[in-house]
Design a protein around this motif. Structure first.
Motif, PDB file in Angstrom:
ATOM      1  N   GLU A   1       0.825  -1.202   0.000  1.00  0.00           N
ATOM      2  CA  GLU A   1       0.000   0.000   0.000  1.00  0.00           C
ATOM      3  C   GLU A   1       0.866   1.262   0.000  1.00  0.00           C
ATOM      4  O   GLU A   1       0.543   2.247  -0.677  1.00  0.00           O
ATOM      5  CB  GLU A   1      -0.940  -0.009   1.207  1.00  0.00           C
ATOM      6  CG  GLU A   1      -1.888  -1.205   1.251  1.00  0.00           C
ATOM      7  CD  GLU A   1      -2.664  -1.376  -0.043  1.00  0.00           C
ATOM      8  OE1 GLU A   1      -3.199  -0.371  -0.574  1.00  0.00           O
ATOM      9  OE2 GLU A   1      -2.728  -2.525  -0.538  1.00  0.00           O
TER      10      GLU A   1
ATOM     11  N   LYS B   1      -6.219   7.445  -4.102  1.00  0.00           N
ATOM     12  CA  LYS B   1      -5.870   6.039  -4.303  1.00  0.00           C
ATOM     13  C   LYS B   1      -5.892   5.281  -2.987  1.00  0.00           C
ATOM     14  O   LYS B   1      -6.378   4.146  -2.915  1.00  0.00           O
ATOM     15  CB  LYS B   1      -4.492   5.916  -4.971  1.00  0.00           C
ATOM     16  CG  LYS B   1      -4.001   4.477  -5.096  1.00  0.00           C
ATOM     17  CD  LYS B   1      -2.865   4.342  -6.102  1.00  0.00           C
ATOM     18  CE  LYS B   1      -3.394   4.392  -7.518  1.00  0.00           C
ATOM     19  NZ  LYS B   1      -2.346   4.011  -8.514  1.00  0.00           N
TER      20      LYS B   1
ATOM     21  N   GLN C   1      -9.596   4.763  -2.062  1.00  0.00           N
ATOM     22  CA  GLN C   1     -10.266   3.854  -2.988  1.00  0.00           C
ATOM     23  C   GLN C   1      -9.829   2.412  -2.794  1.00  0.00           C
ATOM     24  O   GLN C   1     -10.657   1.495  -2.816  1.00  0.00           O
ATOM     25  CB  GLN C   1      -9.996   4.300  -4.432  1.00  0.00           C
ATOM     26  CG  GLN C   1     -10.722   5.564  -4.833  1.00  0.00           C
ATOM     27  CD  GLN C   1     -10.296   6.103  -6.181  1.00  0.00           C
ATOM     28  OE1 GLN C   1      -9.196   5.797  -6.679  1.00  0.00           O
ATOM     29  NE2 GLN C   1     -11.136   6.895  -6.799  1.00  0.00           N
ATOM     30  N   ARG C   2      -8.536   2.203  -2.607  1.00  0.00           N
ATOM     31  CA  ARG C   2      -8.031   0.849  -2.391  1.00  0.00           C
ATOM     32  C   ARG C   2      -8.552   0.280  -1.074  1.00  0.00           C
ATOM     33  O   ARG C   2      -8.879  -0.902  -0.983  1.00  0.00           O
ATOM     34  CB  ARG C   2      -6.497   0.838  -2.415  1.00  0.00           C
ATOM     35  CG  ARG C   2      -5.914   0.976  -3.805  1.00  0.00           C
ATOM     36  CD  ARG C   2      -4.388   0.970  -3.779  1.00  0.00           C
ATOM     37  NE  ARG C   2      -3.849  -0.276  -3.246  1.00  0.00           N
ATOM     38  CZ  ARG C   2      -3.702  -1.386  -3.966  1.00  0.00           C
ATOM     39  NH1 ARG C   2      -4.063  -1.414  -5.238  1.00  0.00           N
ATOM     40  NH2 ARG C   2      -3.186  -2.474  -3.411  1.00  0.00           N
TER      41      ARG C   2
ATOM     42  N   LEU D   1     -11.430   1.015   0.422  1.00  0.00           N
ATOM     43  CA  LEU D   1     -12.846   0.704   0.293  1.00  0.00           C
ATOM     44  C   LEU D   1     -13.096  -0.475  -0.648  1.00  0.00           C
ATOM     45  O   LEU D   1     -14.100  -1.176  -0.522  1.00  0.00           O
ATOM     46  CB  LEU D   1     -13.605   1.937  -0.203  1.00  0.00           C
ATOM     47  CG  LEU D   1     -13.653   3.096   0.801  1.00  0.00           C
ATOM     48  CD1 LEU D   1     -14.156   4.367   0.127  1.00  0.00           C
ATOM     49  CD2 LEU D   1     -14.516   2.735   1.999  1.00  0.00           C
ATOM     50  N   LYS D   2     -12.167  -0.699  -1.559  1.00  0.00           N
ATOM     51  CA  LYS D   2     -12.290  -1.838  -2.468  1.00  0.00           C
ATOM     52  C   LYS D   2     -12.079  -3.150  -1.731  1.00  0.00           C
ATOM     53  O   LYS D   2     -12.694  -4.179  -2.053  1.00  0.00           O
ATOM     54  CB  LYS D   2     -11.273  -1.694  -3.612  1.00  0.00           C
ATOM     55  CG  LYS D   2     -11.400  -2.778  -4.686  1.00  0.00           C
ATOM     56  CD  LYS D   2     -10.417  -2.533  -5.812  1.00  0.00           C
ATOM     57  CE  LYS D   2     -10.536  -3.610  -6.887  1.00  0.00           C
ATOM     58  NZ  LYS D   2      -9.565  -3.377  -7.995  1.00  0.00           N
ATOM     59  N   GLY D   3     -11.202  -3.154  -0.737  1.00  0.00           N
ATOM     60  CA  GLY D   3     -10.947  -4.353   0.073  1.00  0.00           C
ATOM     61  C   GLY D   3     -11.134  -4.005   1.533  1.00  0.00           C
ATOM     62  O   GLY D   3     -10.145  -3.904   2.273  1.00  0.00           O
TER      63      GLY D   3
ATOM     64  N   GLY E   1     -20.461  -2.148  -1.679  1.00  0.00           N
ATOM     65  CA  GLY E   1     -20.467  -2.243  -3.133  1.00  0.00           C
ATOM     66  C   GLY E   1     -21.176  -1.092  -3.813  1.00  0.00           C
ATOM     67  O   GLY E   1     -21.269  -1.052  -5.030  1.00  0.00           O
TER      68      GLY E   1
ATOM     69  N   ASP F   1     -21.087   2.040  -5.419  1.00  0.00           N
ATOM     70  CA  ASP F   1     -20.018   2.888  -5.942  1.00  0.00           C
ATOM     71  C   ASP F   1     -20.303   4.367  -5.731  1.00  0.00           C
ATOM     72  O   ASP F   1     -19.388   5.163  -5.505  1.00  0.00           O
ATOM     73  CB  ASP F   1     -19.795   2.609  -7.428  1.00  0.00           C
ATOM     74  CG  ASP F   1     -19.193   1.232  -7.672  1.00  0.00           C
ATOM     75  OD1 ASP F   1     -18.589   0.690  -6.736  1.00  0.00           O
ATOM     76  OD2 ASP F   1     -19.335   0.704  -8.787  1.00  0.00           O
TER      77      ASP F   1
ATOM     78  N   GLN G   1     -19.443   5.268  -2.208  1.00  0.00           N
ATOM     79  CA  GLN G   1     -17.998   5.247  -2.025  1.00  0.00           C
ATOM     80  C   GLN G   1     -17.333   6.445  -2.684  1.00  0.00           C
ATOM     81  O   GLN G   1     -16.421   7.044  -2.116  1.00  0.00           O
ATOM     82  CB  GLN G   1     -17.425   3.939  -2.562  1.00  0.00           C
ATOM     83  CG  GLN G   1     -17.809   2.726  -1.733  1.00  0.00           C
ATOM     84  CD  GLN G   1     -17.042   1.480  -2.128  1.00  0.00           C
ATOM     85  OE1 GLN G   1     -16.261   1.493  -3.065  1.00  0.00           O
ATOM     86  NE2 GLN G   1     -17.271   0.405  -1.395  1.00  0.00           N
ATOM     87  N   ASP G   2     -17.795   6.806  -3.882  1.00  0.00           N
ATOM     88  CA  ASP G   2     -17.234   7.978  -4.558  1.00  0.00           C
ATOM     89  C   ASP G   2     -17.473   9.242  -3.740  1.00  0.00           C
ATOM     90  O   ASP G   2     -16.590  10.099  -3.620  1.00  0.00           O
ATOM     91  CB  ASP G   2     -17.855   8.144  -5.951  1.00  0.00           C
ATOM     92  CG  ASP G   2     -17.368   7.085  -6.928  1.00  0.00           C
ATOM     93  OD1 ASP G   2     -16.363   6.427  -6.632  1.00  0.00           O
ATOM     94  OD2 ASP G   2     -18.010   6.917  -7.983  1.00  0.00           O
TER      95      ASP G   2
END
Length: 209
Positions: free
Chosen positions: A74, A98, A101-102, A104-106, A184, A186, A189-190
């Motif tokens: 990271e 970044k 976003q990373r 929240l993606k995992g 999930g 988006d 999250q955005d």
């Protein structure tokens, strides 16, 4: 005659160690450090529990190694985002974005790295990597001051504040007990990422010496 380990044996040990690390991270990614039981890790890796302790002195040492490897990935991503063309504000915006976003993606992986209660050895590693993030941000802030895109300020203190702000703002959304957001989604999250980054950038650009 003294015992000498062959190259084949060294390779076999290295493969076993890597498999243990891989399976431990798989467990952590699924349910955090608390779900990574040694017996389960051994089963996934296809080794005896005693084999794990031949490679790592303790469960805490294994987890500290996992934390180092995962967090370094990271940190490298943030460094990569800060190395693109553009002024310091643009690069900091991209790096913070970044990071969020990373995470929240995992979410489970990020929760484990950012906020999950952990053993002292792992918490010590967490502090080391918070300093690593801060060092990257400090250099970018210094660049911004030099180029005039940021006002004069204490770059070291500002960088520490950035790490604290973005990490703390993600604790709630990443928490396994969080029920206020839809996983999930988006759009949600955005909106969250934009709000976090906007706050951080305003803190830097509106600072007063």
């Amino acid at each position: 005659m003294a015992y000498r380990e062959t190259e084949k044996m060294r390779q076999r040990k290295a493969q076993a160690r890597n498999k243990i690390i891989e399976c431990t991270w798989e467990c952590v990614a699924e349910g955090g450090f608390r779900s990574a039981r040694i017996t389960r890790i051994a089963g996934l890796a296809g080794v005896a529990t005693g084999t794990i302790y031949r490679h790592f002195e303790s469960r805490e040492d294994l987890f500290a190694e996992i934390f180092r490897l995962a967090t370094q990935r990271e940190v490298d991503k943030v460094a990569e985002a800060l190395s693109v063309p553009g002024n310091a504000v643009e690069r900091l915006d991209g790096a913070l974005r970044k990071f969020a976003q990373r995470a929240l993606k995992g979410p489970m992986k990020a929760w484990a790295l950012i906020a999950e209660p952990v053993d002292p050895k792992v918490e010590q590693e967490r502090l080391v990597y918070r300093k690593a993030y801060a060092s990257l941000f400090e250099k970018a802030i210094q660049d911004g001051i030099a180029e005039g895109s940021l006002s004069e300020q204490n770059a070291r203190l500002s960088s520490t504040c950035l790490v604290g702000a973005i990490s703390e703002s993600l604790v709630g959304p990443l928490s396994p007990t969080q029920t206020n957001t839809t996983p999930g989604n988006d759009n949600n999250q955005d909106e969250l990422v934009n709000a976090i980054v906007c706050f951080c950038i305003r803190g830097l650009t509106d600072s007063r010496s």
